[in-house]
Every structure is written in C-alpha cells, then in structure tokens.
Design a protein around this motif. Structure first.
Motif, short mmCIF file in Angstrom:
data_model
loop_
_atom_site.label_atom_id
_atom_site.label_comp_id
_atom_site.label_asym_id
_atom_site.label_seq_id
_atom_site.Cartn_x
_atom_site.Cartn_y
_atom_site.Cartn_z
N UNK A 1 0.93 -0.94 -0.14
CA UNK A 1 -0.36 -0.51 0.07
C UNK A 1 0.58 1.17 0.34
N UNK A 2 1.35 1.59 1.11
CA UNK A 2 2.94 2.83 1.10
C UNK A 2 2.87 2.57 -0.54
N UNK A 3 3.83 1.69 -0.79
CA UNK A 3 4.94 1.99 -2.23
C UNK A 3 3.83 2.35 -3.56
N UNK A 4 2.69 1.76 -3.23
CA UNK A 4 1.73 1.94 -4.04
C UNK A 4 1.09 3.30 -4.24
N UNK A 5 1.12 3.42 -3.00
CA UNK A 5 0.60 5.17 -3.21
C UNK A 5 1.38 6.30 -3.61
N UNK A 6 3.43 6.03 -3.42
CA UNK A 6 4.61 6.58 -3.56
C UNK A 6 4.32 6.52 -5.21
N UNK A 7 3.63 5.03 -5.83
CA UNK A 7 4.20 5.70 -7.47
C UNK A 7 3.01 6.02 -7.64
N UNK A 8 1.80 5.60 -7.61
CA UNK A 8 0.62 6.89 -7.78
C UNK A 8 0.28 8.41 -7.95
N UNK A 9 1.47 8.84 -6.80
CA UNK A 9 1.83 10.16 -6.83
C UNK A 9 2.46 10.26 -7.43
N UNK A 10 4.09 9.48 -8.15
CA UNK A 10 4.50 10.02 -9.43
C UNK A 10 4.47 9.69 -10.75
N UNK A 11 3.80 8.68 -11.03
CA UNK A 11 2.84 8.72 -12.04
C UNK A 11 1.72 10.33 -12.00
N UNK A 12 1.52 10.91 -11.40
CA UNK A 12 0.85 11.96 -11.55
C UNK A 12 1.73 13.01 -11.79
N UNK A 13 2.69 13.19 -10.54
CA UNK A 13 3.40 14.03 -11.08
C UNK A 13 3.94 14.22 -12.19
N UNK A 14 4.46 12.90 -12.77
CA UNK A 14 5.12 12.92 -14.12
C UNK A 14 3.81 13.58 -15.65
N UNK A 15 2.25 13.35 -15.16
CA UNK A 15 1.71 13.47 -16.20
C UNK A 15 1.32 14.73 -16.11
N UNK A 16 1.60 15.57 -15.35
CA UNK A 16 1.49 17.06 -14.66
C UNK A 16 2.57 17.81 -15.19
N UNK A 17 3.76 16.89 -15.67
CA UNK A 17 4.66 17.50 -16.57
C UNK A 17 4.68 17.08 -17.44
N UNK A 18 4.28 16.18 -18.03
CA UNK A 18 4.51 16.34 -19.47
C UNK A 18 5.38 15.15 -19.65
N UNK A 19 5.55 14.50 -19.32
CA UNK A 19 6.78 13.41 -19.61
C UNK A 19 5.97 12.03 -19.35
N UNK A 20 7.43 10.54 -19.85
CA UNK A 20 7.24 9.39 -19.85
C UNK A 20 6.88 9.13 -18.12
N UNK A 21 6.63 7.92 -17.43
CA UNK A 21 7.09 7.60 -16.26
C UNK A 21 7.20 6.23 -16.61
#
Length: 273
Positions: A16-36
């Motif tokens: 759960x903790x690792x998945x939440x971290x990855x999900x946040x990074x996925x969202x950040x990459x989308x906001x920045x317009x870059x691949x994750x």
C-alpha cells in the motif's frame, strides 16, 4: 552504502505504501508532460504492490497513457529451427511476459478505464536476439524512474543474475543457476519439478539496474526471505556473491521489508552474515 530498512506489519501494508508513492510519481509525471518508467519484477514479491497500485489508480482516477512498464527478465529456449534463443511462449503460466500482462498491465488498465491505460508499445521485455538493445532503449527514454527489485531467497539472485555476476553486467542471456531454478519452483507452482524449469533466461544486468535507474526499491517479505533481508540490510557495497546487494550502489535506494523477515525498523542494520 548501507541501506536502512523500513519495516511493515505485512506485505499488504508494504504494498500500500509503495503503491501510493508510485501513484503520486505517475501523477507528477503526467502533470509535467513526461513519461513515467516503472521497472517491474515478475513473481511473488511485488504482487501486493501491483494490486495496491491498481486500487490507487482507480481511486485517484489516474490516466496511464504516459506509463512505460520495463520488465526485468524472461525465460528463453533454443528455437529448434535456428538453435538461437527465443522467449518462451507468453501464454505459459511461468512466462514473465504473461505475468506482466495479466498481473500488472491488465489490472492497471482496468482501473484507469477505456482509452486511459498502458498501450502495448509501452510494455517492454528484453529480447534475447538483441539483449543490448534493451539497455539502449531504456537509456533513450531517460532511464527508469523507479525500479522495484526482488531478491532470490536461496542465492541472492536479482532478475536472473546469478551469484558471481560481475558489477558491469548488462542485459544478456544467462544460464540459470540451480538455486535460482529451485527458488522459481516456489514462485510458479505449475512447474512439476526442477526439470521443467527452463535452463536459460534473458535478464537485465546489475549494471542496467544501477546505471539506468533514478531510484530503486527492494521489496523483501516472508520468513523465507529472512536471510536475504539480513544480507541486504548489512551490505554497504556490491557483493558479486549476492547480486541483490547492487541495491547498495544504486541511486536513491530503499529497502522495504515486513516483520516476518526479522528486520526491525529504527535499529542499526545487522552485521553481515
């Protein structure tokens, strides 16, 4: 460097903790317009993380069109017509390709919804016909944003890198050590015996992981991984005799374990066994 472990009550809490971290990074990459780019092992260790990540994607309504899945390895056999190595049938139960599609990509895509998932061209697996191309391809996209790592219980293999792997090893075809093949009997119970476990695999190298990852997270849980957990927590540099210790040489390393491994959060790492 020595990596201090973070310890969780069980694999579900860890995932759960690792998945939440990855999900946040996925969202950040989308906001920045870059691949994750997410590096993924097959097998048992990251299953709780993959399941939790699908829940996070659904809850946060994340789009995954920019996500690339980089698988670590696959079994290979010799093609009878050419004698060259090829990946095994992806429909076999022990295929890492099958695992990645069925247990990672399909649940994530179902959680994201139609038209918002990981496209087939963004699911990557090393090719035994040209292993070096995998490293070039990963480098070309800017490296792996986060590589989830797992270690063998019996010999410290990581992906299919056996004991004795040199520090500069990159993606290649390797002969699988007997201890690795025995570990995989537990990972894939559909094997009827050791003789059914393929003898070769194509795998990312320890240098692939070390040099092409921006951060790595080693996931270790279960009493059968207690010796592995101790070895990883004690390592301060790469030890070819236990390839998973490449963790110590990676950028931004994390070691996540559960209580069943015997590690305790907040205390110095145990002495090297």
């Amino acid at each position: 460097m020595r990596v201090r472990p973070t310890v969780f009550p069980d694999p579900e809490a860890l995932g759960h903790v690792l998945a939440a971290r990855i999900a946040t990074e996925i969202a950040d990459a989308a906001r920045d317009g870059r691949p994750y780019v997410l590096g993924c092992p097959g097998g048992r260790s990251a299953r709780s993380t993959y399941a939790a990540l699908a829940r996070e994607v659904a809850a946060r309504r994340l789009s995954l069109g920019h996500v690339v899945i980089v698988m670590m390895d696959e079994y290979v056999v010799r093609a009878p017509e050419t004698g060259r190595f090829r990946r095994i049938d992806p429909d076999l139960p022990h295929s890492c390709v099958r695992f990645g599609r069925a247990e990672i990509v399909e649940p994530l895509n179902a959680a994201a919804g139609p038209g918002r998932g990981i496209t087939p061209d963004r699911f990557w697996v090393p090719d035994p016909a040209d292993p070096g191309e995998y490293d070039r391809r990963i480098a070309g996209i800017g490296g792996v944003d986060l590589f989830i790592l797992a270690s063998g219980a019996g010999d410290g293999h990581i992906a299919f890198n056996p004991a004795g792997t040199p520090a500069d090893a990159r993606t290649r075809v390797v002969a699988l050590a007997e201890r690795t093949r025995r570990d995989n009997l537990a990972t894939f119970p559909t094997f009827g015996g050791l003789e059914e476990v393929p003898g070769h695999g194509v795998t990312v190298g320890v240098a692939t992981i070390r040099d092409l990852s921006k951060q790595v997270v080693m996931v270790v849980h279960g009493a059968d991984k207690a010796a592995t957990a101790r070895r990883l927590a004690a390592a301060d540099r790469y030890d070819p005799g236990w390839p998973a210790t490449v963790l110590s040489d990676c950028a931004a390393p994390s070691l996540l374990a559960d209580e069943a491994t015997g590690l305790t959060a907040g205390h110095p790492a145990p002495d090297r066994p």
